[in-house]
Design a protein around this motif. Structure first.
Motif, PDB file in Angstrom:
ATOM      1  N   ALA A  76       0.829  -1.206   0.000  1.00 50.84           N
ATOM      2  CA  ALA A  76       0.000   0.000   0.000  1.00 50.84           C
ATOM      3  C   ALA A  76       0.859   1.250   0.000  1.00 50.84           C
ATOM      4  O   ALA A  76       0.526   2.260  -0.636  1.00 50.84           O
ATOM      5  CB  ALA A  76      -0.929  -0.015   1.207  1.00 50.84           C
ATOM      6  N   ALA A  77       1.995   1.201   0.727  1.00 53.30           N
ATOM      7  CA  ALA A  77       2.912   2.342   0.719  1.00 53.30           C
ATOM      8  C   ALA A  77       3.489   2.566  -0.674  1.00 53.30           C
ATOM      9  O   ALA A  77       3.671   3.708  -1.114  1.00 53.30           O
ATOM     10  CB  ALA A  77       4.026   2.106   1.734  1.00 53.30           C
ATOM     11  N   PHE A  78       3.808   1.467  -1.365  1.00 54.78           N
ATOM     12  CA  PHE A  78       4.291   1.591  -2.742  1.00 54.78           C
ATOM     13  C   PHE A  78       3.241   2.252  -3.627  1.00 54.78           C
ATOM     14  O   PHE A  78       3.564   3.129  -4.445  1.00 54.78           O
ATOM     15  CB  PHE A  78       4.643   0.207  -3.289  1.00 54.78           C
ATOM     16  CG  PHE A  78       4.958   0.191  -4.761  1.00 54.78           C
ATOM     17  CD1 PHE A  78       6.213   0.534  -5.224  1.00 54.78           C
ATOM     18  CD2 PHE A  78       3.975  -0.141  -5.694  1.00 54.78           C
ATOM     19  CE1 PHE A  78       6.497   0.525  -6.578  1.00 54.78           C
ATOM     20  CE2 PHE A  78       4.246  -0.148  -7.040  1.00 54.78           C
ATOM     21  CZ  PHE A  78       5.512   0.191  -7.485  1.00 54.78           C
ATOM     22  N   MET A  79       1.993   1.836  -3.475  1.00 50.90           N
ATOM     23  CA  MET A  79       0.906   2.441  -4.258  1.00 50.90           C
ATOM     24  C   MET A  79       0.768   3.920  -3.928  1.00 50.90           C
ATOM     25  O   MET A  79       0.559   4.756  -4.813  1.00 50.90           O
ATOM     26  CB  MET A  79      -0.399   1.713  -3.974  1.00 50.90           C
ATOM     27  CG  MET A  79      -0.401   0.236  -4.339  1.00 50.90           C
ATOM     28  SD  MET A  79      -0.526  -0.066  -6.096  1.00 50.90           S
ATOM     29  CE  MET A  79      -2.234   0.366  -6.369  1.00 50.90           C
ATOM     30  N   CYS A  80       0.878   4.247  -2.663  1.00 50.51           N
ATOM     31  CA  CYS A  80       0.773   5.643  -2.245  1.00 50.51           C
ATOM     32  C   CYS A  80       1.889   6.485  -2.851  1.00 50.51           C
ATOM     33  O   CYS A  80       1.658   7.585  -3.349  1.00 50.51           O
ATOM     34  CB  CYS A  80       0.792   5.730  -0.721  1.00 50.51           C
ATOM     35  SG  CYS A  80       0.530   7.384  -0.063  1.00 50.51           S
ATOM     36  N   LEU A  81       3.113   5.953  -2.808  1.00 47.70           N
ATOM     37  CA  LEU A  81       4.251   6.665  -3.404  1.00 47.70           C
ATOM     38  C   LEU A  81       4.050   6.859  -4.896  1.00 47.70           C
ATOM     39  O   LEU A  81       4.335   7.940  -5.442  1.00 47.70           O
ATOM     40  CB  LEU A  81       5.543   5.896  -3.119  1.00 47.70           C
ATOM     41  CG  LEU A  81       6.821   6.451  -3.769  1.00 47.70           C
ATOM     42  CD1 LEU A  81       7.087   7.870  -3.295  1.00 47.70           C
ATOM     43  CD2 LEU A  81       8.010   5.556  -3.469  1.00 47.70           C
ATOM     44  N   SER A  82       3.560   5.849  -5.581  1.00 46.59           N
ATOM     45  CA  SER A  82       3.326   5.954  -7.021  1.00 46.59           C
ATOM     46  C   SER A  82       2.307   7.044  -7.337  1.00 46.59           C
ATOM     47  O   SER A  82       2.496   7.849  -8.263  1.00 46.59           O
ATOM     48  CB  SER A  82       2.843   4.610  -7.575  1.00 46.59           C
ATOM     49  OG  SER A  82       3.788   3.595  -7.337  1.00 46.59           O
ATOM     50  N   ASP A  83       1.240   7.082  -6.552  1.00 46.69           N
ATOM     51  CA  ASP A  83       0.209   8.093  -6.793  1.00 46.69           C
ATOM     52  C   ASP A  83       0.705   9.498  -6.487  1.00 46.69           C
ATOM     53  O   ASP A  83       0.335  10.463  -7.161  1.00 46.69           O
ATOM     54  CB  ASP A  83      -1.031   7.784  -5.951  1.00 46.69           C
ATOM     55  CG  ASP A  83      -1.798   6.590  -6.484  1.00 46.69           C
ATOM     56  OD1 ASP A  83      -1.645   6.299  -7.687  1.00 46.69           O
ATOM     57  OD2 ASP A  83      -2.534   5.960  -5.718  1.00 46.69           O
ATOM     58  N   VAL A  84       1.544   9.627  -5.478  1.00 51.97           N
ATOM     59  CA  VAL A  84       2.120  10.945  -5.180  1.00 51.97           C
ATOM     60  C   VAL A  84       2.991  11.422  -6.332  1.00 51.97           C
ATOM     61  O   VAL A  84       2.930  12.592  -6.741  1.00 51.97           O
ATOM     62  CB  VAL A  84       2.924  10.884  -3.866  1.00 51.97           C
ATOM     63  CG1 VAL A  84       3.747  12.166  -3.684  1.00 51.97           C
ATOM     64  CG2 VAL A  84       1.993  10.703  -2.682  1.00 51.97           C
ATOM     65  N   LEU A  85       3.799  10.526  -6.884  1.00 52.34           N
ATOM     66  CA  LEU A  85       4.654  10.908  -8.014  1.00 52.34           C
ATOM     67  C   LEU A  85       3.824  11.271  -9.244  1.00 52.34           C
ATOM     68  O   LEU A  85       4.151  12.227  -9.958  1.00 52.34           O
ATOM     69  CB  LEU A  85       5.618   9.756  -8.340  1.00 52.34           C
ATOM     70  CG  LEU A  85       6.673   9.444  -7.268  1.00 52.34           C
ATOM     71  CD1 LEU A  85       7.465   8.207  -7.661  1.00 52.34           C
ATOM     72  CD2 LEU A  85       7.602  10.633  -7.065  1.00 52.34           C
ATOM     73  N   ILE A  86       2.752  10.541  -9.479  1.00 52.52           N
ATOM     74  CA  ILE A  86       1.878  10.856 -10.619  1.00 52.52           C
ATOM     75  C   ILE A  86       1.173  12.181 -10.399  1.00 52.52           C
ATOM     76  O   ILE A  86       1.031  12.986 -11.319  1.00 52.52           O
ATOM     77  CB  ILE A  86       0.870   9.716 -10.835  1.00 52.52           C
ATOM     78  CG1 ILE A  86       1.606   8.463 -11.318  1.00 52.52           C
ATOM     79  CG2 ILE A  86      -0.186  10.123 -11.860  1.00 52.52           C
ATOM     80  CD1 ILE A  86       0.711   7.256 -11.444  1.00 52.52           C
ATOM     81  N   ALA A  87       0.729  12.401  -9.178  1.00 49.11           N
ATOM     82  CA  ALA A  87       0.065  13.677  -8.876  1.00 49.11           C
ATOM     83  C   ALA A  87       1.012  14.846  -9.076  1.00 49.11           C
ATOM     84  O   ALA A  87       0.625  15.893  -9.605  1.00 49.11           O
ATOM     85  CB  ALA A  87      -0.470  13.654  -7.439  1.00 49.11           C
TER      86      ALA A  87
END
Length: 948
Positions: A573-584
């Motif tokens: 879930a942390a990996f997913m969160c990091l990915s979404d932050v980078l995309i944002a």
């Protein structure tokens, strides 16, 4: 039956008989051409005015015409001059007050003539071409009016003003309803209580609303219920006057006997009695309309009429609750909630919303208990709007009557946050959030309420859809990045606020879904038909959200990762969160307004990019362990988690957060994990090709060459059966799959395919020196893999690439028929489109790891003479030059002025492959040797020696 009026004079009778014919054409002209052209010519206006009833009355009488002020008002506004009530009402509400005042003046002077105009107005609004005459008006049988009007009604057309399409007729409906309301309001202090006007009007509308003709029934039902609504307002005004007079009487009565004025008390008492009598008279009129019209029409065969009745009934209940808000009237609303037409059900639900919001639910207890199950079941209505409004009705009921809906009722209703129809889901989300927000001020308390709902939910575990449903109503909580992350950090976790592992996992998923929602926005997959077009305000809000979450998570994300690094559905879930932050953050840069200043720049460093790739390879591309105790649902859940991780990483590539070369490891797994992730990898390949065709092609080349080199290294070490290394056959199959992704448009992929072949040839012959080498290059078998892309080349490009191959290999090498050079023969045949590579295919496809013997070399078949399909050296050179120029224009920056395919001049002799044709004995020997090779020398294809 119409009330009998006084007899008209002979002149008026004659006048009306003339108008009966002339007005027909006028009304027909208005009803058929008004929507096309509202502006009449001057001649048309004069003709209509001369043949109309009111115009003749203006000539015969002085200044008491019923439309004088209305016409002046219209002329002041620049509108056309109107001559009938129908025309004036059709023109708009600007003249409504004036036309009603004029009509009241005319009614005061000659009530029979004015009432005749009013009756004709309702007839014309029904779409009738005829006119009510004095003889028909004097008849004691109301059926005479209906029978005559039916004869003049054009039933074949099926159209009348209330159902006609277009903005003009839509406005006409509102003007028609407003005219009835204004008429009653203006008459309430004068002629409304004369015992003649309303009795006649109610009698007419009751008769016509019971007609078999839809036009009359629809129009007069609408007029009747609007008339009742207007009478409700009159009754309310009378009630206020009675209350005021009663208080005044009590004040006067409280005075001392010496100061009390008896005549004043008597006058107040008489006024109270008069007002009460008028109120009673109005209520009797309302009762007559309700029984004569509503009770017959609320179950009419026409849905529009049923909807009208339900809409107005709830209005009466809200405005005049002392009379209408009881079970005797509420039962009709409850019954009609089962109507087959969604419009009727919708009117019932909307009306009930207004009643429950009006804090009058105490009078509806019995109704609520009786029809609660029906209201809950309407959330499953097949009509989306009815279901949404039913959800809002339950929300209002829950707020006004807390004990009506049980916990099970709430649980069933809250499940709609996961439904596919987003408006219904967001309404359910608003219901859920409002329910959980009561008496909760802390973020932890509200989050725990959501955790409680999520953990008790037995059907769904999709946090992303839950967040999407809550986004519109609970946006303040979901965007509270500081508050949400503080629940996970160690220094804020005191004893009473400590979260369990399951609660921490939910909070991380909640943060992840909120970040994704802020960065991408709705709609989600399955919710919405397409991408939502956001306006400027929404765009600015999205940019602000992306900026805030980027600034926050860049600071706290390392601390969060260090806390959850030991926990694997949390580390993911942390990996997913990091990915979404980078995309944002990337989206913020793309949408940044230069006028807002300098944006916050951040680029993932190579270490972070490598860490992300390593995580995906470790957690996605692993074969699931065969656990006999694990259920099918568990395996599916694990696959779903791995697909989400892969999709998140691929989004980083297609959004240019990571370099395109970081997709190499994904493409390597295309064949091996095709069943699980083939669709995601293929879509990523297509997206990268749309971004940059050449760079995407280089990624494919890099992928194949890395796999090939790794296989060779393992074979050199003697590890021929390692499960970590893809076999030669699988690499060749991967190349074939890559080739298929280019589609049938060869021109579109021309440069990319040429670059793949050029890099492949250079890779094979790197360090190879012509004339001095007796052995084949170590990577020559790569040409067989490269040949999978030959079928996608254009015919001229095949010749050009063949010339490029000759430049590296030399004519002597190309003519070599030894078995070690079979991959070159195979590749050459794929370029020239001949059958000379069949023997090479039989050799290469066997995947042997045995060095070819001298006897096999001596029996190698020769190839028949080929002259590049008849092309001489000059033609080849010209073709190469043309192709070089085309390529250089597209990729000139990459090669900095160098030609893609450098070539040399060839003589006519050099362009030919000097070989003798096969004899019958040689052909037989070739077939025998090939058969022996296949039968005796075959080994496991997965342990092929790629050295050749």
């Amino acid at each position: 039956m119409i009330a009998e009026p006084t007899l008209l004079s002979r002149s008026v009778q004659k006048e009306n008989s003339v108008v009966d014919v002339s007005s027909c054409a006028s009304v027909h002209h208005v009803s058929s051409e008004r929507n096309e052209n509202r502006q009449k010519t001057v001649r048309g206006k004069r003709k209509a005015r001369e043949c109309s009833e009111n115009a003749k009355r203006k000539h015969s009488k002085s200044s008491n015409g019923s439309l004088g002020r209305a016409e002046n008002e219209q002329l002041k506004n620049g509108d056309v001059e109107a001559v009938t009530l129908f025309e004036v009402v059709s023109m708009g509400r600007n003249a409504m007050q004036a036309v009603v005042d004029d009509w009241i003046d005319a009614y005061t002077g000659d009530r029979d003539s004015a009432l005749l105009d009013l009756i004709s107005f309702f007839i014309q609004c029904s779409g009738c071409k005829g006119m009510v005459t004095a003889e028909m008006f004097q008849s004691k049988k109301g059926t005479d009016v209906m029978s005559k009007m039916v004869e003049d009604l054009d039933e074949d057309s099926g159209e009348y003003p209330l159902i006609m399409s277009g903005l003009y007729w839509k406005r006409f409906r509102s003007h028609f309803c407003e005219f009835v309301s204004v008429l009653v309001a203006q008459c309430q202090n004068c002629v409304i209580f004369d015992g003649y006007l309303l009795n006649t009007l109610i009698s007419l509308l009751t008769e016509l609303s019971d007609s078999r003709v839809r036009a009359f029934r629809h129009t007069c039902t609408l007029a009747a219920v609007k008339l009742l609504s207007a009478l409700v307002n009159v009754a309310l005004n009378l009630s206020v006057s009675v209350d005021n007079s009663q208080r005044l009487y009590e004040v006067e009565l409280a005075k001392m006997a010496s100061k009390r004025a008896s005549p004043r008390l008597d006058r107040i008492q008489r006024k109270i009695s008069e007002l009460q009598d008028r109120k009673c008279e109005i209520e009797n009129m309302m009762d007559a309309i309700f029984k004569g019209v509503f009770l017959k029409r609320y179950r009419d065969v026409i849905p529009e009429i049923r909807a009208i009745c339900m809409e107005e009934l709830t209005v009466w209940m809200k405005l005049y609750s002392s009379v209408f808000l009881n079970d005797s009237y509420l039962k009709y609303v409850g019954w009609m909630m089962h109507d087959k037409q969604p419009d009727v059900r919708l009117k019932c639900v909307l009306g009930l919303q207004a009643l429950y919001q009006d804090q009058s639910s105490s009078k509806m207890d019995l109704f609520t208990i009786r029809f609660k199950e029906r209201m809950i079941s309407m959330t499953l209505d097949k009509d989306h709007e009815v279901a949404i409004q039913a959800m809002r009705l339950l929300m209002v009921i829950s707020q006004s009557c807390e004990d009506v809906l049980s916990p099970d009722d709430h649980k069933n209703v809250f499940q709609f946050v996961y439904c596919s129809h987003r408006p219904l889901a967001t309404t359910a989300g608003e219901f859920l959030y409002n329910r959980s927000e009561r008496h909760r001020e802390l973020v932890l308390a509200r989050v725990r309420a959501l955790i409680h709902f999520h953990t008790e939910n037995e059907l769904h575990q999709h946090v992303l859809y839950l967040v999407d449903s809550l986004w519109d109503s609970a946006g303040a909580l979901l965007k509270d990045w500081t508050g949400l992350t503080s629940l996970l950090l160690p220094h804020t976790s005191c004893q009473e606020q400590a979260l369990s592992s399951a609660e921490e996992a939910f909070v991380i998923e909640l943060i992840l879904a909120s970040v994704r929602q802020a960065a991408e926005g709705p709609p989600l997959s399955g919710r919405g038909a397409g991408k939502k077009v956001i306006n400027t305000k929404e765009k600015k809000l999205q940019i602000d959200d992306c900026t805030k979450l980027t600034e926050h998570f860049i600071k706290v994300l390392p601390e969060l990762l260090s806390k959850v690094k030991e926990k694997s559905l949390i580390y993911c879930a942390a990996f997913m969160c990091l990915s979404d932050v980078l995309i944002a953050h990337n989206y913020q840069l793309q949408m940044w307004d230069s006028s807002a200043g300098t944006p916050l720049l951040y680029t993932p460093d190579p270490k972070l990019q490598k860490a992300l790739l390593s995580f995906v390879v470790e957690h996605v591309f692993t074969s699931p362990e065969q656990d006999t105790h694990s259920s099918k649902d568990g395996r599916l859940e694990d696959l779903h988690r791995r697909r989400n991780l892969l999709a998140a990483y691929c989004k980083l590539i297609v959004h240019s957060v990571l370099e395109m070369s970081m997709a190499t490891e994904l493409f390597k797994q295309y064949v091996k994990f095709y069943n699980d992730f083939g669709d995601i990898i293929k879509e990523t390949l297509n997206r990268t090709r749309q971004m940059d065709k050449m760079e995407s092609a280089r990624t494919l080349v890099q992928c194949l060459q890395q796999l090939y080199l790794r296989l060779k290294q393992e074979q050199d070490r003697g590890n021929t059966c390692s499960s970590r290394v893809q076999t030669y056959s699988s690499i060749k199959e991967l190349a074939r799959r890559f080739s298929l992704t280019f589609g049938w448009d060869q021109i579109k992929s021309r440069e990319s395919l040429a670059m793949i072949h050029r890099d492949g040839i250079e890779f094979v012959f790197k360090g190879f020196v012509q004339q001095s080498e007796k052995h084949s290059p170590p990577y020559i078998s790569y040409l067989t893999i490269l040949s999978e892309f030959s079928s996608k080349l254009l015919k001229p490009d095949k010749k050009t690439i063949y010339s490029y191959l000759q430049k590296f290999a030399g004519e002597q090498v190309i003519n070599n028929r030894e078995e070690s050079w079979m991959p070159l023969i195979y590749y050459r045949a794929s370029l020239m489109g001949t059958a000379e590579g069949e023997d090479a295919i039989s050799f290469i496809s066997s995947d042997t790891n045995k060095q070819p013997s001298l006897s096999n070399r001596s029996r190698s078949p020769s190839v028949r003479q080929v002259n590049s399909e008849g092309m001489n050296s000059q033609q080849i050179t010209s073709e190469v030059q043309v192709f070089n120029n085309a390529i250089y224009k597209r990729v000139g920056d990459k090669y900095h002025g160098q030609e893609l395919f450098q070539h040399q001049d060839f003589s006519s002799e050099d362009s030919k492959v000097q070989q003798a044709p096969l004899s019958r004995e040689q052909l037989s020997s070739s077939l025998v040797s090939d058969k022996v090779l296949r039968s005796s020398d075959e080994v496991d294809v997965d342990t092929v020696d790629i050295d050749g």
